[in-house]
Motif scaffolding. Structure first.
Motif, PDB file in Angstrom:
ATOM      1  N   ASP A 184       0.831  -1.203   0.000  1.00  0.00           N
ATOM      2  CA  ASP A 184       0.000   0.000   0.000  1.00  0.00           C
ATOM      3  C   ASP A 184       0.869   1.258   0.000  1.00  0.00           C
ATOM      4  OD1 ASP A 184      -2.344  -1.426  -0.008  1.00  0.00           O
ATOM      5  OD2 ASP A 184      -2.619  -1.365   2.169  1.00  0.00           O
ATOM      6  N   GLN A 185       1.961   1.216   0.755  1.00  0.00           N
ATOM      7  CA  GLN A 185       2.854   2.379   0.830  1.00  0.00           C
ATOM      8  C   GLN A 185       3.492   2.665  -0.527  1.00  0.00           C
ATOM      9  OE1 GLN A 185       5.545   2.602   4.207  1.00  0.00           O
ATOM     10  NE2 GLN A 185       7.167   3.415   2.918  1.00  0.00           N
ATOM     11  N   MET A 186       3.999   1.645  -1.192  1.00  0.00           N
ATOM     12  CA  MET A 186       4.603   1.835  -2.508  1.00  0.00           C
ATOM     13  C   MET A 186       3.547   2.287  -3.518  1.00  0.00           C
ATOM     14  SD  MET A 186       7.796   1.519  -2.343  1.00  0.00           S
ATOM     15  CE  MET A 186       8.092   1.600  -4.115  1.00  0.00           C
ATOM     16  N   GLY A 187       2.322   1.768  -3.384  1.00  0.00           N
ATOM     17  CA  GLY A 187       1.251   2.206  -4.273  1.00  0.00           C
ATOM     18  C   GLY A 187       0.934   3.672  -4.095  1.00  0.00           C
ATOM     19  N   LEU A 188       0.898   4.142  -2.836  1.00  0.00           N
ATOM     20  CA  LEU A 188       0.650   5.549  -2.546  1.00  0.00           C
ATOM     21  C   LEU A 188       1.766   6.417  -3.107  1.00  0.00           C
ATOM     22  CD1 LEU A 188      -1.182   7.611  -1.057  1.00  0.00           C
ATOM     23  CD2 LEU A 188       0.243   7.244   0.977  1.00  0.00           C
ATOM     24  N   LEU A 189       2.997   5.968  -2.959  1.00  0.00           N
ATOM     25  CA  LEU A 189       4.156   6.712  -3.450  1.00  0.00           C
ATOM     26  C   LEU A 189       4.111   6.829  -4.975  1.00  0.00           C
ATOM     27  CD1 LEU A 189       6.740   8.058  -2.344  1.00  0.00           C
ATOM     28  CD2 LEU A 189       7.936   5.906  -2.756  1.00  0.00           C
ATOM     29  N   GLN A 190       3.833   5.714  -5.649  1.00  0.00           N
ATOM     30  CA  GLN A 190       3.762   5.730  -7.113  1.00  0.00           C
ATOM     31  C   GLN A 190       2.642   6.650  -7.594  1.00  0.00           C
ATOM     32  OE1 GLN A 190       3.885   1.185  -7.527  1.00  0.00           O
ATOM     33  NE2 GLN A 190       4.832   1.854  -9.428  1.00  0.00           N
ATOM     34  N   SER A 191       1.485   6.582  -6.958  1.00  0.00           N
ATOM     35  CA  SER A 191       0.356   7.431  -7.346  1.00  0.00           C
ATOM     36  C   SER A 191       0.683   8.907  -7.172  1.00  0.00           C
ATOM     37  CB  SER A 191      -0.882   7.067  -6.513  1.00  0.00           C
ATOM     38  OG  SER A 191      -1.328   5.767  -6.806  1.00  0.00           O
ATOM     39  N   THR A 192       1.409   9.232  -6.102  1.00  0.00           N
ATOM     40  CA  THR A 192       1.782  10.623  -5.853  1.00  0.00           C
ATOM     41  C   THR A 192       2.718  11.139  -6.931  1.00  0.00           C
ATOM     42  OG1 THR A 192       1.537  10.283  -3.457  1.00  0.00           O
ATOM     43  CG2 THR A 192       2.793  12.212  -4.173  1.00  0.00           C
ATOM     44  N   PHE A 193       3.720  10.341  -7.300  1.00  0.00           N
ATOM     45  CA  PHE A 193       4.638  10.739  -8.364  1.00  0.00           C
ATOM     46  C   PHE A 193       3.887  10.960  -9.674  1.00  0.00           C
ATOM     47  CE2 PHE A 193       8.321   8.748  -5.978  1.00  0.00           C
ATOM     48  CZ  PHE A 193       9.009   9.940  -5.826  1.00  0.00           C
ATOM     49  N   LEU A 194       3.017  10.026 -10.030  1.00  0.00           N
ATOM     50  CA  LEU A 194       2.298  10.121 -11.294  1.00  0.00           C
ATOM     51  C   LEU A 194       1.357  11.330 -11.304  1.00  0.00           C
ATOM     52  CD1 LEU A 194       1.785   8.893 -14.038  1.00  0.00           C
ATOM     53  CD2 LEU A 194       0.107   7.348 -13.002  1.00  0.00           C
ATOM     54  N   ALA A 195       0.657  11.567 -10.200  1.00  0.00           N
ATOM     55  CA  ALA A 195      -0.240  12.724 -10.109  1.00  0.00           C
ATOM     56  C   ALA A 195       0.545  14.028 -10.220  1.00  0.00           C
ATOM     57  CB  ALA A 195      -1.010  12.683  -8.792  1.00  0.00           C
ATOM     58  N   ALA A 196       1.714  14.096  -9.571  1.00  0.00           N
ATOM     59  CA  ALA A 196       2.560  15.291  -9.652  1.00  0.00           C
ATOM     60  C   ALA A 196       3.023  15.525 -11.091  1.00  0.00           C
ATOM     61  CB  ALA A 196       3.758  15.155  -8.722  1.00  0.00           C
ATOM     62  N   GLY A 197       3.367  14.451 -11.796  1.00  0.00           N
ATOM     63  CA  GLY A 197       3.812  14.578 -13.181  1.00  0.00           C
ATOM     64  C   GLY A 197       2.711  15.092 -14.085  1.00  0.00           C
ATOM     65  N   ILE A 198       1.536  14.486 -13.998  1.00  0.00           N
ATOM     66  CA  ILE A 198       0.409  14.910 -14.831  1.00  0.00           C
ATOM     67  C   ILE A 198       0.006  16.349 -14.499  1.00  0.00           C
ATOM     68  CG2 ILE A 198      -2.015  14.483 -15.366  1.00  0.00           C
ATOM     69  CD1 ILE A 198      -1.468  11.494 -14.863  1.00  0.00           C
ATOM     70  N   GLY A 199      -0.061  16.676 -13.211  1.00  0.00           N
ATOM     71  CA  GLY A 199      -0.437  18.021 -12.786  1.00  0.00           C
ATOM     72  C   GLY A 199       0.551  19.073 -13.258  1.00  0.00           C
TER      73      GLY A 199
END
Length: 447
Positions: A51-66
């Motif tokens: 779950d922690q790695m999933g949260l980290l990956q989602s944060t990176f991807l959201a930051a990139g798209i944003g």
């Protein structure tokens, strides 16, 4: 507004080679410790490793798209998105109060985040946001907010990243000092030797972080095992498709308040970016920017992470490197997106010791603060203006130094505000500007 044009080596619309843009984009990524908020949130919710790695990956991807959305579609300024620290306590509280990770906790959080992001989009689409800014945030208030943004970040850079970071404090101080000294030497070389000015100034932060990483390895402070154990590639697994969506009125109200605080902070970040790039933000940009902010937060929610908002660190990076190219920020967004899929690279960034980041971050925060003071310095001020400038600064320091037990014992809504010195300083500056009597007697320019 202070004239910073001569201090820029590369303006927002100037051409820059793809290779150099990619390298400098990575520098922004390294200077932004955006992995810290998701790691903190994961700990607050007792997440397992997956779950922690999933949260980290989602944060990176959201930051990139944003970042890409804001820089090239909406704000059309060099703006990078990253996770705010403001919502962490509320996010954990909503999840735990709604059944935790095994119940509807994350679904309820995602539902509240989506509603808040829609409200931001409506504010921009209707033009209301620009009218609020024009009425409430003149240059004096904007310069004060920028100053308070930098001032509020200095204790975080020193305490969280150095003095209170994991490890022995003397080793942390040595590591941070070596990193900061490398940055200062690089900038000094760029000033002394014009022939190598561009390389050493534009690369100063990545050189400092590189030296800091090498020294931390020699000191046994870099966790290479975590990097070697991480998988090379992985799709984000903890998205809305995994958690679902659930709408709770109490959670939605909570996050409407949170979004108001976050938006106040983002406004300060945009003012800071405008100051360092010598750009006056237009009415259209204000409205489009808040639409982009809302869409960034919506993407983050759908990916299963907390809001990604304008990151003030980048204004300091531009001040130091002199590079404000939007193409560089495009590559920063691409790098963030790559980190959303390449787990080993994410693990490497997460393994960089906090004092290495802190050594650079401390200098970055000072440059943000000084840019705010430069905006104020270029204005004619009266006696009333001294209070509009001074009281928010005092309030910022007061909230930074406020004992944690006072915040914890306050009502929930006050906890959000007390935990955000930038928001409170901005509110104070706006109110003081509205209520302090105006006078026609002008003083000399502020020193």
């Amino acid at each position: 507004m202070a004239n910073n044009k001569n201090n820029l080596l590369v303006g927002p619309d100037d051409k820059i080679g793809m290779g150099e843009a990619g390298f400098l984009g990575l520098q922004h990524v390294l200077a932004m410790d955006i992995y810290v908020p998701p790691i903190i949130l994961a700990g607050m919710m007792a997440m397992g490793l997956s779950d922690q790695m999933g949260l980290l990956q989602s944060t990176f991807l959201a930051a990139g798209i944003g970042t890409i959305l804001q820089t090239f579609v909406f704000m059309k300024m060099p703006v990078s998105q990253g996770p705010s620290f403001v919502p962490l306590g509320a996010a954990a509280g909503v999840v735990l109060a709604s059944g935790g990770l095994k119940g509807n906790g994350m679904g309820t959080l995602i539902g509240a985040l989506l509603v808040g992001s829609v409200i931001l989009i409506i504010l921009g689409a209707t033009g209301i946001f620009q009218k609020i800014i024009n009425r409430l945030v003149p240059a004096l208030v904007g310069g004060t907010i920028i100053t308070c943004v930098g001032l509020s970040l200095i204790p975080t850079a020193l305490n969280s990243n150095i003095f209170n970071a994991p490890g022995k404090i003397d080793n942390n101080i040595i590591l941070a000092s070596v990193t900061a000294l490398t940055l200062i030497v690089s900038v000094g070389i760029s000033l002394k030797f014009p022939s190598v000015r561009r390389f050493f100034r534009t690369s100063s932060i990545i050189l400092a972080l590189g030296v800091g990483t090498i020294v931390s390895t020699m000191m046994g402070m870099f966790d290479w095992k975590a990097v070697s154990d991480a998988a090379w590639f992985g799709l984000p697994q903890r998205t809305v498709f995994h958690w679902g969506i659930n709408f709770s009125p109490s959670a939605i109200i909570t996050f409407i308040i949170i979004y108001a605080v976050i938006t106040t902070e983002t406004t300060g970040t945009w003012f800071a970016m405008g100051a360092v790039t010598n750009h006056e933000i237009t009415d259209k940009q204000w409205n489009h920017g808040i639409i982009g902010e809302g869409l960034s937060c919506m993407v983050a929610a759908l990916l299963g992470t907390t809001p990604v908002t304008g990151y003030s660190t980048n204004a300091g990076v531009i001040s130091i490197t002199g590079v404000a190219s939007k193409r560089v920020f495009l590559f920063a967004g691409i790098w963030f997106s790559i980190l959303g899929f390449f787990s080993k690279l994410s693990a490497f960034l997460a393994a960089i010791p906090a004092p290495v980041i802190g050594g650079v971050f401390a200098i970055i925060t000072v440059t943000i603060m000084l840019n705010g003071l430069n905006v104020i310095r270029g204005l004619e001020t009266t006696d009333r203006d001294l209070y509009i400038i001074g009281i928010p600064i005092v309030l910022t320091l007061a909230l930074v130094l406020l004992p944690a037990n006072v915040t914890k014992n306050a009502p929930q809504i006050l906890q959000y505000l007390l935990g955000s010195p930038i928001a409170m300083a901005a509110i104070a500056a706006i109110i003081l500007n509205l209520v302090m009597p105006k006078t026609k007697q002008l003083k000399t320019k502020a020193a």
